[in-house]
Design a protein around this motif. Structure first.
Motif, PDB file in Angstrom:
ATOM      1  N   LEU A  79       0.635  -1.163  -0.070  1.00  0.00           N
ATOM      2  CA  LEU A  79       0.236   0.125   0.113  1.00  0.00           C
ATOM      3  C   LEU A  79       1.068   1.004  -0.128  1.00  0.00           C
ATOM      4  O   LEU A  79       0.196   2.126  -0.366  1.00  0.00           O
ATOM      5  CB  LEU A  79      -0.828   0.110   1.446  1.00  0.00           C
ATOM      6  CG  LEU A  79      -2.333  -1.431   0.883  1.00  0.00           C
ATOM      7  CD1 LEU A  79      -2.949  -0.619   2.305  1.00  0.00           C
ATOM      8  CD2 LEU A  79      -2.922  -1.367  -0.293  1.00  0.00           C
ATOM      9  N   GLY A  80       1.984   1.225   0.243  1.00  0.00           N
ATOM     10  CA  GLY A  80       3.180   1.888   0.921  1.00  0.00           C
ATOM     11  C   GLY A  80       3.600   2.491  -1.064  1.00  0.00           C
ATOM     12  O   GLY A  80       3.863   3.660  -1.252  1.00  0.00           O
ATOM     13  N   ASN A  81       3.988   1.386  -1.413  1.00  0.00           N
ATOM     14  CA  ASN A  81       4.283   1.134  -2.696  1.00  0.00           C
ATOM     15  C   ASN A  81       4.072   0.158  -4.119  1.00  0.00           C
ATOM     16  O   ASN A  81       4.616  -0.393  -3.472  1.00  0.00           O
ATOM     17  CB  ASN A  81       6.071   1.339  -2.808  1.00  0.00           C
ATOM     18  CG  ASN A  81       6.287   1.493  -3.929  1.00  0.00           C
ATOM     19  OD1 ASN A  81       5.769   1.111  -4.876  1.00  0.00           O
ATOM     20  ND2 ASN A  81       7.864   1.156  -3.893  1.00  0.00           N
ATOM     21  N   ALA A 261      -6.731   6.804  -3.493  1.00  0.00           N
ATOM     22  CA  ALA A 261      -6.073   7.390  -3.403  1.00  0.00           C
ATOM     23  C   ALA A 261      -4.775   6.716  -4.521  1.00  0.00           C
ATOM     24  O   ALA A 261      -3.574   7.401  -4.245  1.00  0.00           O
ATOM     25  CB  ALA A 261      -5.298   7.178  -2.188  1.00  0.00           C
ATOM     26  N   LEU A 262      -5.318   6.245  -5.065  1.00  0.00           N
ATOM     27  CA  LEU A 262      -4.108   4.904  -5.582  1.00  0.00           C
ATOM     28  C   LEU A 262      -4.329   4.522  -7.321  1.00  0.00           C
ATOM     29  O   LEU A 262      -3.657   4.645  -8.102  1.00  0.00           O
ATOM     30  CB  LEU A 262      -4.189   3.857  -4.883  1.00  0.00           C
ATOM     31  CG  LEU A 262      -3.342   3.373  -3.203  1.00  0.00           C
ATOM     32  CD1 LEU A 262      -3.120   1.942  -2.995  1.00  0.00           C
ATOM     33  CD2 LEU A 262      -1.930   4.338  -3.247  1.00  0.00           C
ATOM     34  N   LEU A 268       2.080   5.529  -3.689  1.00  0.00           N
ATOM     35  CA  LEU A 268       1.576   6.747  -2.270  1.00  0.00           C
ATOM     36  C   LEU A 268       3.456   7.296  -1.925  1.00  0.00           C
ATOM     37  O   LEU A 268       3.333   8.090  -1.668  1.00  0.00           O
ATOM     38  CB  LEU A 268       1.348   6.006  -1.180  1.00  0.00           C
ATOM     39  CG  LEU A 268       0.680   6.989  -0.451  1.00  0.00           C
ATOM     40  CD1 LEU A 268      -0.554   7.878  -1.647  1.00  0.00           C
ATOM     41  CD2 LEU A 268       0.121   6.021   0.933  1.00  0.00           C
ATOM     42  N   VAL A 269       4.704   6.460  -2.585  1.00  0.00           N
ATOM     43  CA  VAL A 269       5.480   7.173  -1.813  1.00  0.00           C
ATOM     44  C   VAL A 269       6.193   7.894  -3.553  1.00  0.00           C
ATOM     45  O   VAL A 269       6.740   9.041  -2.778  1.00  0.00           O
ATOM     46  CB  VAL A 269       7.159   6.078  -2.006  1.00  0.00           C
ATOM     47  CG1 VAL A 269       6.734   5.248  -0.492  1.00  0.00           C
ATOM     48  CG2 VAL A 269       6.543   5.038  -3.166  1.00  0.00           C
ATOM     49  N   GLN A 271       3.477   9.861  -4.507  1.00  0.00           N
ATOM     50  CA  GLN A 271       2.918  11.231  -4.753  1.00  0.00           C
ATOM     51  C   GLN A 271       3.764  12.573  -3.736  1.00  0.00           C
ATOM     52  O   GLN A 271       3.805  12.299  -3.001  1.00  0.00           O
ATOM     53  CB  GLN A 271       1.783  10.961  -4.243  1.00  0.00           C
ATOM     54  CG  GLN A 271       1.317   9.317  -5.193  1.00  0.00           C
ATOM     55  CD  GLN A 271      -0.486   9.744  -4.032  1.00  0.00           C
ATOM     56  OE1 GLN A 271      -1.382  10.039  -3.879  1.00  0.00           O
ATOM     57  NE2 GLN A 271      -0.740   7.925  -5.389  1.00  0.00           N
ATOM     58  N   LEU A 273       2.864  15.635  -1.878  1.00  0.00           N
ATOM     59  CA  LEU A 273       2.228  15.810   0.127  1.00  0.00           C
ATOM     60  C   LEU A 273       1.030  16.404  -0.409  1.00  0.00           C
ATOM     61  O   LEU A 273       0.310  16.818   0.678  1.00  0.00           O
ATOM     62  CB  LEU A 273       3.555  16.216   0.641  1.00  0.00           C
ATOM     63  CG  LEU A 273       4.603  14.735   1.176  1.00  0.00           C
ATOM     64  CD1 LEU A 273       4.901  15.535   2.245  1.00  0.00           C
ATOM     65  CD2 LEU A 273       3.635  13.656   1.711  1.00  0.00           C
TER      66      LEU A 273
ATOM     67  N   ARG B 215       0.537   9.862   5.454  1.00  0.00           N
ATOM     68  CA  ARG B 215      -0.912   9.719   4.195  1.00  0.00           C
ATOM     69  C   ARG B 215      -1.495   8.144   4.584  1.00  0.00           C
ATOM     70  O   ARG B 215      -2.207   8.201   3.849  1.00  0.00           O
ATOM     71  CB  ARG B 215      -0.306   9.640   2.714  1.00  0.00           C
ATOM     72  CG  ARG B 215       0.532  10.959   2.506  1.00  0.00           C
ATOM     73  CD  ARG B 215      -0.499  12.514   2.321  1.00  0.00           C
ATOM     74  NE  ARG B 215      -0.602  13.554   2.192  1.00  0.00           N
ATOM     75  CZ  ARG B 215      -0.049  14.492   3.637  1.00  0.00           C
ATOM     76  NH1 ARG B 215       0.153  14.366   4.833  1.00  0.00           N
ATOM     77  NH2 ARG B 215       0.575  15.648   2.874  1.00  0.00           N
ATOM     78  N   TYR B 242      -5.595   7.629   2.675  1.00  0.00           N
ATOM     79  CA  TYR B 242      -5.930   6.606   3.348  1.00  0.00           C
ATOM     80  C   TYR B 242      -5.479   6.229   4.680  1.00  0.00           C
ATOM     81  O   TYR B 242      -4.778   6.040   5.323  1.00  0.00           O
ATOM     82  CB  TYR B 242      -6.607   5.941   1.297  1.00  0.00           C
ATOM     83  CG  TYR B 242      -5.512   5.352   1.705  1.00  0.00           C
ATOM     84  CD1 TYR B 242      -4.701   5.676   0.893  1.00  0.00           C
ATOM     85  CD2 TYR B 242      -5.269   3.388   1.817  1.00  0.00           C
ATOM     86  CE1 TYR B 242      -3.317   4.763   0.659  1.00  0.00           C
ATOM     87  CE2 TYR B 242      -3.960   2.742   2.011  1.00  0.00           C
ATOM     88  CZ  TYR B 242      -3.392   3.508   0.905  1.00  0.00           C
ATOM     89  OH  TYR B 242      -2.350   2.753   0.528  1.00  0.00           O
ATOM     90  N   LYS B 264       7.126   5.213   3.241  1.00  0.00           N
ATOM     91  CA  LYS B 264       5.991   6.601   3.571  1.00  0.00           C
ATOM     92  C   LYS B 264       6.254   6.274   4.927  1.00  0.00           C
ATOM     93  O   LYS B 264       5.939   5.061   6.069  1.00  0.00           O
ATOM     94  CB  LYS B 264       4.879   5.021   2.906  1.00  0.00           C
ATOM     95  CG  LYS B 264       3.165   6.626   3.008  1.00  0.00           C
ATOM     96  CD  LYS B 264       4.341   7.803   1.708  1.00  0.00           C
ATOM     97  CE  LYS B 264       3.162   9.068   1.668  1.00  0.00           C
ATOM     98  NZ  LYS B 264       3.652  10.195   0.990  1.00  0.00           N
TER      99      LYS B 264
END
Lengths: 286, 585
Positions: A79-81, A261-262, A268-269, A271, A273, B215, B242, B264
């Motif tokens: 989920l982070g990357n 968000a994805l 996410l890493v 994107q 801020l 995040r 999220y 992250k």
């Protein structure tokens, strides 16, 4: 195709000679090489147990965490990357015993990752106690008169919990296993590859010859992998004939597909801020 | 000076909390400083709930003491709170529900709230709004602000509902007009002209986490931390983040560690029972040197305890929880405003030192609302973890020994940066080394070695109130800050030589500042909302000093008076003389 040797880690496996896990490691390296996924894009997360030592033997990013807790960490990494290829590995005690709660929910969450369980039906690293998949009446160090409990059925469990790719392999069938893993990694969604990975030291019942006499490949019988009910029926086939191969697979939106968000596809890493947007949030509290 | 305490009491689930919240927002928008206190039953329906709002033109440090206006929806509320109403204060009650005995000291306003709501509005549930209308008229609280708020609040439910609520407000106000005004409580408009935010501690914390660059939030519902998850579930998507709701707290912190490993910033929040489950993961974060922020909004323990009541009972667990030699940073948040900046600092510390940071809040702080100046995140510059240079990625060593014990941390996707984050003891490179005795010592020294720098930061994050070199010292942590400050002020006003030190980092402790403060005192009081004095115990390990403990263990916060009394008692005991005060003109 990339070279298998690119995926060989710096540490030599410490498994017993003849351990089924060697076959699993080799098949995974082959699958990654055939898919040409660069090692630095691969994230392998494991729990604790003999099989959970695998990340050290593979050239990739690894996480050797807590007993039973590989799936939450793998979920967080993905989920982070979500550009990463995330693979969780472990054993039957790790995934179906102490970690079974996470297993159930990871199936239904359908994060795009692969879970490889080296199922030897015994606790090996603690030298031979009954595991959740030990067959009934089998004598182990913790069940000297034979197990009383029914064995857990990982394939059936994964199916009913919503896993979208459910397969079983045998580490005596390396090439077949590598193809199952390839399918699992390529599949978009949560994929389980349960592997019969014999413990040559502590499980004298479910041995290589025992499996060789029994296993047959589902694809040889033209099994329809889109038929959920048939897959479930096959999951319960155990005895003289035991199926390996893909029981069921289905396309269902993944967690990443569903999470706004994805959706852009940018991990996410990577994107920005958007820190200035904080003011807009504060407006709600004046 | 305007400074009033309103308390609303009644059956849980019947709108006591929403009445309190509407009153809070109205008073805040009318220009007052606000400080609320909320206590409610663990049941969803039934049980007693109450909500206290203090409104003033001055900075508020505590929930206040005597109640000026009690709103009692039922007899139980009256019986529980009537003794807290000051002489000359007012009781506004639902005359359909009960009749209080005559009391010459308190002015009674019996309002048939239920029948007004049923007969004049046609909706029984609007009796809370009727009550707000009554308050508006009786105590001169801006009717227009109430109206605007109701329009906003109920807009989503449609015009019919908005109109019903506005009608209820008018019905209450009109009825109150007929009541002869017999008290002197009048609020009007507050003196503050600038806009301020009205936030609960939990909301402020959530906002601060977003400001810090978090995040991903992973969590499992648990009182009194759940509203952090709810806040972030609503707000994070607006800024590209999220919330992941996990199957349990172990999984929540697992997701945080996975996301952190991937590069992250991530956070989880829980309360005692959930934190107990998380301890093994915290050990993993320590040995694998992963940044992580874990919030514990404390409630009464042990076990399930008293889920909706406050306590500072998890400090031992936060400092020592888990097996092995396990250094982590423990912080405590002190006020609603500090929740914002404190959580930003927590992320900075986690990133800088690559270790878990445990952040302690509690039910009292998490659930109370206050007016806070619009936060300015730029006052806390963001810190990011040290990343490997191209040079360092050649022959990369994840846990390389460095002078400050902090090693460059790669993330998946970096070529050459691959390593295994290990729960096993490992070497500099990250290889498992479960049998290398000397290596274990070196790595343990590395992990603890970071504490020198953390301690320097801890020394900077100490606040002082009252005299800098007092005879009677007070050392506090966490949500007691405001109450201690107010008590110190009371004692100073009485001529006592008193001062307080409040620390934001509890582990490692700010030893330099503590030493300086303790030296020269005749007595030091450590007030804590727990039974055994957990911080006092930690300090006794570092100081050969006979600290005086003040412990409260009833699930409620201190009042300033309780701390003041202890200051007075200690002063008398050590013969600390009161100064002659200049006569007040």
């Amino acid at each position: 195709m990339a070279q298998v040797k690119e995926y060989i880690g710096k540490i030599k496996p410490d498994w017993c000679p003849g351990c089924g896990d060697f076959g699993v490691l080799n098949s995974l390296q082959r699958a990654l090489a055939e898919l040409e996924i660069p090692p630095h894009q691969v994230q392998v997360v494991s729990g604790i147990g003999c099989s959970s030592n695998l990340p050290g033997f593979l050239n990739a990013y690894g996480f050797h965490g807590l007993h039973g807790r590989s799936l939450p960490v793998a979920t967080g990494a993905k989920l982070g990357n979500h550009a990463l290829t995330v693979i969780a590995t472990g054993g039957d005690g790790d995934g179906y015993g102490i970690g079974v709660g996470h297993f159930v929910h990871t199936c239904r969450r359908n994060v795009d990752m692969t879970y490889i369980v080296m199922d030897n039906q015994i606790y090996g690293l603690t030298t031979g106690q009954a595991s959740p998949t030990t067959e009934k009446d089998i004598r182990t160090k913790s069940t000297p008169e034979g197990t009383i409990e029914l064995a857990l059925n990982p394939v059936a469990l994964a199916l009913t919990c919503g896993a979208t790719y459910v397969a079983r392999g045998f580490s005596g069938e390396n090439l077949h296993l590598a193809q199952l893993m390839k399918g699992a990694i390529e599949h978009k969604g949560f994929a389980l590859v349960d592997v019969f990975s014999p413990c040559v030291t502590y499980n004298k019942h479910n041995t290589y010859p025992w499996f060789r006499e029994r296993v047959y490949k589902l694809e040889d019988e033209r099994h329809d992998t889109s038929d959920f009910r048939l897959g479930l029926e096959k999951a319960f086939e155990w005895g003289a004939r035991i199926p390996i191969g893909v029981f069921y697979k289905v396309e269902r939106p993944t967690y990443e597909d569903e999470e706004p968000a994805l959706r852009s596809g940018t991990p996410l890493v990577k994107q920005p801020l958007h820190r200035n947007d904080l003011a807009a949030i504060m407006e709600d509290f004046i | 000076m305007t400074d009033y305490v309103f308390r609303v009491g009644g059956e849980g689930g019947e709108g006591v909390i929403s009445t309190g919240e509407l009153l809070t927002l109205t008073l805040a928008r009318a220009g007052f400083e606000i400080y609320t206190f909320r206590t409610y039953p663990a049941e969803i329906k039934g049980g007693h709930a109450n909500y206290q709002v203090r409104a003033s033109n001055a900075l508020l440090l505590s929930q206040g003491a005597a109640v000026d206006v009690l709103v009692a929806f039922n007899e139980e509320a009256y019986q529980k709170h009537a003794q807290d109403v000051r002489s000359g204060g007012a009781l506004v009650y639902d005359a359909d529900s009960f009749t209080p005995p005559a009391n010459g000291a308190v002015i009674h306003y019996g309002i048939p709230m239920t029948s007004l709501a049923t007969e004049k509005v046609g909706v029984k549930l609007t009796k809370n709004i009727v009550a707000l209308g009554v308050l508006s008229r009786l105590f001169d609280i801006s009717f227009e602000v109430f109206e605007d708020l109701l329009k906003e609040r109920f807009a989503r439910k449609g015009e019919a509902i908005v109109q019903k609520n506005l009608l209820a407000l008018r019905v209450g106000a009109d009825y109150a007009v007929q009541q002869p005004k017999r008290d002197d409580i009048r609020l009007g408009r507050g003196s503050r002209k600038t806009k301020e935010l009205v936030l609960s501690g939990n909301e402020s914390l959530g906002l601060g986490a977003i400001a810090a660059g978090c995040r991903i939030y992973a969590g499992y519902p648990i009182t009194p931390a759940t509203d952090i998850m709810e806040f972030l579930a609503k707000e994070l998507p607006k800024i590209g983040g999220y919330v992941v709701q996990t199957e349990d707290e172990i999984s929540a912190v697992g997701v945080v560690l996975g996301a952190s490993y991937a590069g992250k910033k991530a956070m989880t929040a829980t309360s005692g029972p959930g934190y107990s489950l998380m301890t093994e993961m915290i050990g993993l974060a320590v040995v694998a040197e992963l940044p992580a922020v874990i919030v514990d909004v404390q409630r009464v323990g042990p076990s399930t305890g008293m889920p909706t009541k406050t306590e500072q009972g998890d400090l031992y667990l936060a400092v020592y929880g888990g097996h092995g030699n396990c250094p982590r940073i423990v912080m405590a948040l002190t006020s609603v405003e500090d929740c914002f900046y404190g959580i930003m600092r927590a992320f900075n510390l986690a990133e800088q030192f690559q270790m878990p940071v445990i952040v302690l809040s509690d039910q009292y702080l998490g659930h109370r609302k206050a007016t806070v100046p619009v936060p300015d995140p730029s006052t806390v510059p963001l810190v990011e973890r040290r990343k490997p240079t191209t040079e360092e990625l050649r022959g990369y060593q994840r846990y390389r020994f460095t002078p400050d014990h902090i090693s460059p941390m790669s993330a998946p996707g970096m070529e050459g940066g691959g390593y295994v984050a290990e729960g096993l003891e490992h070497t500099e490179i990250g290889y498992p080394a479960a049998s290398d005795h000397e290596n274990h010592l070196r790595l343990t020294q590395k992990r603890y070695g970071k504490f020198h720098a953390v301690e320097s930061i801890a020394n900077e994050l100490v606040r002082f109130y009252g005299e800098a070199h007092p005879e009677i010292g007070v050392i506090g942590w966490g949500s007691t800050e405001g109450v201690i400050r107010e008590a110190v002020q009371m004692a100073q006003d009485q001529g006592y030589s008193v001062g307080a030190l409040h620390t934001k980092i509890l582990y490692p402790q700010p030893l330099a500042k503590l030493t300086e403060f303790i030296n020269g005192t005749k007595a030091v009081i450590i007030p804590e909302v727990n039974f055994t004095g957990q911080f006092a115990t930690l300090l006794r390990k570092r100081f050969a000093y006979d600290f005086i403990q003040l412990n409260k263990c009833v699930g409620l916060p201190f009042t300033p008076k309780e701390i003041f009394d202890k200051i007075e008692e200690a002063a008398n005991h050590v013969h600390s003389r009161r100064r002659d005060l200049a006569p007040k003109l």
